[in-house]
Design a protein around this motif. Structure first.
Motif, PDB file in Angstrom:
ATOM      1  N   THR A   1       0.844  -1.194   0.000  1.00 60.40           N
ATOM      2  CA  THR A   1       0.000   0.000   0.000  1.00 60.40           C
ATOM      3  C   THR A   1       0.879   1.244   0.000  1.00 60.40           C
ATOM      4  O   THR A   1       2.086   1.177   0.287  1.00 60.40           O
ATOM      5  CB  THR A   1      -0.904   0.049   1.252  1.00 60.40           C
ATOM      6  OG1 THR A   1      -0.076   0.199   2.415  1.00 60.40           O
ATOM      7  CG2 THR A   1      -1.776  -1.190   1.374  1.00 60.40           C
ATOM      8  N   ALA A   2       0.267   2.370  -0.288  1.00 61.78           N
ATOM      9  CA  ALA A   2       0.993   3.639  -0.228  1.00 61.78           C
ATOM     10  C   ALA A   2       1.539   3.859   1.179  1.00 61.78           C
ATOM     11  O   ALA A   2       2.683   4.304   1.351  1.00 61.78           O
ATOM     12  CB  ALA A   2       0.080   4.789  -0.642  1.00 61.78           C
ATOM     13  N   GLU A   3       0.761   3.513   2.161  1.00 57.73           N
ATOM     14  CA  GLU A   3       1.205   3.649   3.549  1.00 57.73           C
ATOM     15  C   GLU A   3       2.452   2.802   3.803  1.00 57.73           C
ATOM     16  O   GLU A   3       3.415   3.266   4.428  1.00 57.73           O
ATOM     17  CB  GLU A   3       0.080   3.245   4.496  1.00 57.73           C
ATOM     18  CG  GLU A   3       0.406   3.424   5.959  1.00 57.73           C
ATOM     19  CD  GLU A   3      -0.780   3.120   6.844  1.00 57.73           C
ATOM     20  OE1 GLU A   3      -1.022   3.913   7.769  1.00 57.73           O
ATOM     21  OE2 GLU A   3      -1.470   2.095   6.618  1.00 57.73           O
ATOM     22  N   ASP A   4       2.455   1.563   3.319  1.00 55.18           N
ATOM     23  CA  ASP A   4       3.628   0.690   3.471  1.00 55.18           C
ATOM     24  C   ASP A   4       4.858   1.304   2.816  1.00 55.18           C
ATOM     25  O   ASP A   4       5.960   1.255   3.370  1.00 55.18           O
ATOM     26  CB  ASP A   4       3.374  -0.683   2.839  1.00 55.18           C
ATOM     27  CG  ASP A   4       2.300  -1.494   3.538  1.00 55.18           C
ATOM     28  OD1 ASP A   4       2.049  -1.268   4.738  1.00 55.18           O
ATOM     29  OD2 ASP A   4       1.703  -2.367   2.865  1.00 55.18           O
ATOM     30  N   LEU A   5       4.657   1.860   1.618  1.00 60.15           N
ATOM     31  CA  LEU A   5       5.779   2.455   0.882  1.00 60.15           C
ATOM     32  C   LEU A   5       6.345   3.663   1.613  1.00 60.15           C
ATOM     33  O   LEU A   5       7.571   3.826   1.703  1.00 60.15           O
ATOM     34  CB  LEU A   5       5.335   2.828  -0.523  1.00 60.15           C
ATOM     35  CG  LEU A   5       5.050   1.610  -1.419  1.00 60.15           C
ATOM     36  CD1 LEU A   5       4.148   1.993  -2.577  1.00 60.15           C
ATOM     37  CD2 LEU A   5       6.342   0.995  -1.910  1.00 60.15           C
ATOM     38  N   VAL A   6       5.482   4.503   2.156  1.00 62.58           N
ATOM     39  CA  VAL A   6       5.952   5.671   2.919  1.00 62.58           C
ATOM     40  C   VAL A   6       6.734   5.201   4.146  1.00 62.58           C
ATOM     41  O   VAL A   6       7.821   5.707   4.432  1.00 62.58           O
ATOM     42  CB  VAL A   6       4.770   6.585   3.305  1.00 62.58           C
ATOM     43  CG1 VAL A   6       5.200   7.632   4.328  1.00 62.58           C
ATOM     44  CG2 VAL A   6       4.190   7.258   2.063  1.00 62.58           C
ATOM     45  N   GLU A   7       6.189   4.219   4.846  1.00 65.45           N
ATOM     46  CA  GLU A   7       6.869   3.708   6.039  1.00 65.45           C
ATOM     47  C   GLU A   7       8.228   3.099   5.700  1.00 65.45           C
ATOM     48  O   GLU A   7       9.156   3.149   6.510  1.00 65.45           O
ATOM     49  CB  GLU A   7       5.992   2.691   6.758  1.00 65.45           C
ATOM     50  CG  GLU A   7       4.802   3.330   7.449  1.00 65.45           C
ATOM     51  CD  GLU A   7       3.838   2.330   8.058  1.00 65.45           C
ATOM     52  OE1 GLU A   7       4.020   1.105   7.865  1.00 65.45           O
ATOM     53  OE2 GLU A   7       2.891   2.776   8.718  1.00 65.45           O
ATOM     54  N   ALA A   8       8.349   2.537   4.497  1.00 62.79           N
ATOM     55  CA  ALA A   8       9.610   1.923   4.069  1.00 62.79           C
ATOM     56  C   ALA A   8      10.596   2.939   3.495  1.00 62.79           C
ATOM     57  O   ALA A   8      11.684   2.572   3.058  1.00 62.79           O
ATOM     58  CB  ALA A   8       9.321   0.830   3.030  1.00 62.79           C
ATOM     59  N   GLY A   9      10.195   4.214   3.474  1.00 63.19           N
ATOM     60  CA  GLY A   9      11.091   5.247   2.952  1.00 63.19           C
ATOM     61  C   GLY A   9      11.099   5.332   1.437  1.00 63.19           C
ATOM     62  O   GLY A   9      12.045   5.858   0.848  1.00 63.19           O
ATOM     63  N   GLU A  10      10.053   4.830   0.776  1.00 64.04           N
ATOM     64  CA  GLU A  10       9.993   4.822  -0.680  1.00 64.04           C
ATOM     65  C   GLU A  10       9.007   5.858  -1.223  1.00 64.04           C
ATOM     66  O   GLU A  10       8.385   5.665  -2.274  1.00 64.04           O
ATOM     67  CB  GLU A  10       9.643   3.420  -1.170  1.00 64.04           C
ATOM     68  CG  GLU A  10      10.712   2.411  -0.788  1.00 64.04           C
ATOM     69  CD  GLU A  10      10.448   1.031  -1.336  1.00 64.04           C
ATOM     70  OE1 GLU A  10      10.088   0.928  -2.522  1.00 64.04           O
ATOM     71  OE2 GLU A  10      10.605   0.075  -0.568  1.00 64.04           O
ATOM     72  N   THR A  11       8.908   6.964  -0.532  1.00 64.47           N
ATOM     73  CA  THR A  11       7.988   8.031  -0.918  1.00 64.47           C
ATOM     74  C   THR A  11       8.279   8.554  -2.318  1.00 64.47           C
ATOM     75  O   THR A  11       7.353   8.808  -3.093  1.00 64.47           O
ATOM     76  CB  THR A  11       8.048   9.172   0.120  1.00 64.47           C
ATOM     77  OG1 THR A  11       7.722   8.620   1.403  1.00 64.47           O
ATOM     78  CG2 THR A  11       7.089  10.287  -0.219  1.00 64.47           C
ATOM     79  N   SER A  12       9.517   8.697  -2.673  1.00 64.78           N
ATOM     80  CA  SER A  12       9.875   9.222  -3.995  1.00 64.78           C
ATOM     81  C   SER A  12       9.356   8.326  -5.114  1.00 64.78           C
ATOM     82  O   SER A  12       8.850   8.818  -6.125  1.00 64.78           O
ATOM     83  CB  SER A  12      11.386   9.392  -4.124  1.00 64.78           C
ATOM     84  OG  SER A  12      11.825  10.369  -3.224  1.00 64.78           O
ATOM     85  N   ARG A  13       9.479   7.013  -4.952  1.00 68.81           N
ATOM     86  CA  ARG A  13       8.954   6.072  -5.957  1.00 68.81           C
ATOM     87  C   ARG A  13       7.442   6.220  -6.089  1.00 68.81           C
ATOM     88  O   ARG A  13       6.894   6.179  -7.190  1.00 68.81           O
ATOM     89  CB  ARG A  13       9.275   4.629  -5.563  1.00 68.81           C
ATOM     90  CG  ARG A  13      10.699   4.237  -5.778  1.00 68.81           C
ATOM     91  CD  ARG A  13      10.933   2.780  -5.442  1.00 68.81           C
ATOM     92  NE  ARG A  13      10.234   1.925  -6.416  1.00 68.81           N
ATOM     93  CZ  ARG A  13       9.852   0.687  -6.164  1.00 68.81           C
ATOM     94  NH1 ARG A  13      10.066   0.146  -4.982  1.00 68.81           N
ATOM     95  NH2 ARG A  13       9.251  -0.025  -7.085  1.00 68.81           N
TER      96      ARG A  13
END
Length: 69
Positions: A42-54
């Motif tokens: 999810t978008a939330e998972d990606l933000v938490e993983a530090g992948e906001t730029s992607r």
């Protein structure tokens, strides 16, 4: 929630606003919908993983009509 997570979440939600103007739907997408092209996270998972730029790059490609919404 850390300051980084709050700021990154705000950046993603601001970018997504141009694709989905409805705040409730945007929030549901952020926490509930797995994104196939980004590993079914999810978008939330990606933000938490530090992948906001992607994530923001993917949203930008949707806005530019380079991929389906």
């Amino acid at each position: 929630m850390s300051v980084r997570l709050l700021c990154d979440t705000a950046r993603v939600m601001a970018a997504a606003r141009h694709v989905e103007p409805n705040r409730a739907r945007r929030r549901a997408w952020f926490v509930e919908d797995p994104i196939a092209e980004l590993g079914f996270r999810t978008a939330e998972d990606l933000v938490e993983a530090g992948e906001t730029s992607r994530l923001i790059a993917m949203i930008a490609s949707i806005r530019a009509h380079e991929r389906g919404s």
